[in-house]
Enzyme design. Structure first.
Site, mmCIF file in Angstrom:
data_model
loop_
_atom_site.group_PDB
_atom_site.id
_atom_site.type_symbol
_atom_site.label_atom_id
_atom_site.label_comp_id
_atom_site.label_asym_id
_atom_site.label_seq_id
_atom_site.Cartn_x
_atom_site.Cartn_y
_atom_site.Cartn_z
ATOM 1 N N ASP A 80 -2.999 -16.466 -4.694
ATOM 2 C CA ASP A 80 -3.491 -15.283 -4.454
ATOM 3 C C ASP A 80 -4.070 -15.209 -3.036
ATOM 4 O O ASP A 80 -4.076 -14.095 -2.454
ATOM 5 C CB ASP A 80 -4.511 -14.982 -5.412
ATOM 6 C CG ASP A 80 -5.436 -15.784 -5.586
ATOM 7 O OD1 ASP A 80 -6.582 -16.071 -4.882
ATOM 8 O OD2 ASP A 80 -5.639 -16.324 -6.718
ATOM 9 N N GLU B 240 1.775 -24.182 -4.284
ATOM 10 C CA GLU B 240 1.774 -22.902 -5.261
ATOM 11 C C GLU B 240 3.328 -23.043 -5.893
ATOM 12 O O GLU B 240 4.309 -23.059 -5.247
ATOM 13 C CB GLU B 240 1.484 -21.564 -4.789
ATOM 14 C CG GLU B 240 2.033 -20.505 -5.593
ATOM 15 C CD GLU B 240 1.142 -20.741 -6.999
ATOM 16 O OE1 GLU B 240 1.729 -20.647 -8.037
ATOM 17 O OE2 GLU B 240 -0.250 -20.530 -6.810
ATOM 18 N N ASP C 192 -7.148 -25.223 -7.696
ATOM 19 C CA ASP C 192 -7.597 -23.764 -8.016
ATOM 20 C C ASP C 192 -6.574 -23.437 -8.956
ATOM 21 O O ASP C 192 -5.538 -22.510 -8.687
ATOM 22 C CB ASP C 192 -7.441 -22.919 -6.296
ATOM 23 C CG ASP C 192 -7.827 -21.287 -6.874
ATOM 24 O OD1 ASP C 192 -8.177 -20.906 -7.771
ATOM 25 O OD2 ASP C 192 -7.492 -20.706 -5.767
#
EC number: 2.5.1.16
Length: 277
Positions: free
Chosen positions: A86, A106, A155
């Site tokens: 994000d 990611e 994360d």
């Protein structure tokens, strides 16, 4: 007709928000993705039915997972973020003037693509020239890079689906090798109300690997139980020994030097979870 999104946080616990509009729904190769516009929390990112972030309270999580380790390190230049497509953690990392390079690993490009389109306040820094985006397996990336990063930020999503491997001893040992001699890892480690056993397991793994292991907390209203934990492993620097008077004031909404110190004061039941042998 009213439209509500309900997250099944536990077999006995659900969390619902009223939805204005469904902005996107996509089945990616890794997960089901949705971005909704809600009345109370603005736009929200949902992965596999689990709320990941919202426009209204995302700053708490992103500021705390980033600024606590980066202000603990004396001179962070190279930062690796695993997950976090994000872009919120990237945005916060780039508030540190010492940072020269941020690698975002990611696994799901759809998270980045849709965040850029529908969550611009969160993803605003993803096009910064200091950012390198690596679409792929963060575990594989860590294993292929040694002694390269000052801070690694995990994360991740919850320990299901594509994130399962990010909650293992093998991964945390690989991160140790990926870090420089004074490096720091921080990982989001879930709610003490829901995932007490997992938190204790992670704490034990960190303590076996990192000379300094500390836990800290923040309050994130849309996460299960609202109270959220982070676990830090450090090769050299103790986050509780940081001189808070030397921490420069940056633009934040939650993190302050005082919060940095206070976050390590754990409620007794949380401390017991981390300390249990």
């Amino acid at each position: 007709m009213e439209l509500w999104f309900t997250e099944h946080q536990d077999e006995n616990l659900r969390f619902s928000i009223k939805v204005k509009e469904t902005l996107v729904v996509e089945k990616t190769p890794y997960q089901h993705l949705a971005i909704l516009d809600s009345y109370q929390f603005g736009r929200v990112l949902v992965l596999d039915g689990i709320l990941q972030t919202t426009e209204k309270d995302e700053f708490v999580y992103h500021e705390m997972i980033v600024h606590v380790p980066l202000f603990t390190h004396k001179n962070p230049k190279d930062v690796l973020i695993i997950g976090g497509g994000d872009g919120g953690s990237v945005r916060e990392v780039l508030k540190h003037s010492s940072v020269e390079r941020v690698v975002l690993a990611e696994i799901d490009e759809a998270v980045i693509r849709n965040s850029k389109k529908y969550l611009p306040t969160i993803s605003s820094a993803l096009d910064d020239p200091r950012v390198e985006i690596m679409i792929g397996d963060g575990i594989k990336y860590v294993n292929e890079h040694k002694n390269e990063f000052d801070v690694v930020i995990v994360d991740s999503t919850d320990p299901i689906g594509p994130a399962v491997g990010l909650f293992t001893s093998d991964f945390y040992r690989a991160v140790y090798e990926c870090l420089r001699e004074d490096g720091i890892i921080v990982a989001q480690t879930e709610s003490p109300f829901i995932y007490g056993k997992l938190i204790n397991k992670i704490s034990k793994m960190f303590k076996e690997i990192y000379p300094i292991t500390k836990a800290y907390i923040a309050t994130v209203p849309t996460y299960p139980g609202s109270l959220w934990t982070f676990t830090m492993g450090s090769k050299k620097y103790d986050p509780e020994e940081v001189d808070i008077n030397s921490i420069p004031r940056i633009q934040t909404k939650y993190y302050t030097p005082e919060i940095h110190k206070a976050a390590f004061v754990l409620p007794k039941f949380v401390k017991d979870i981390f300390d249990e042998v």
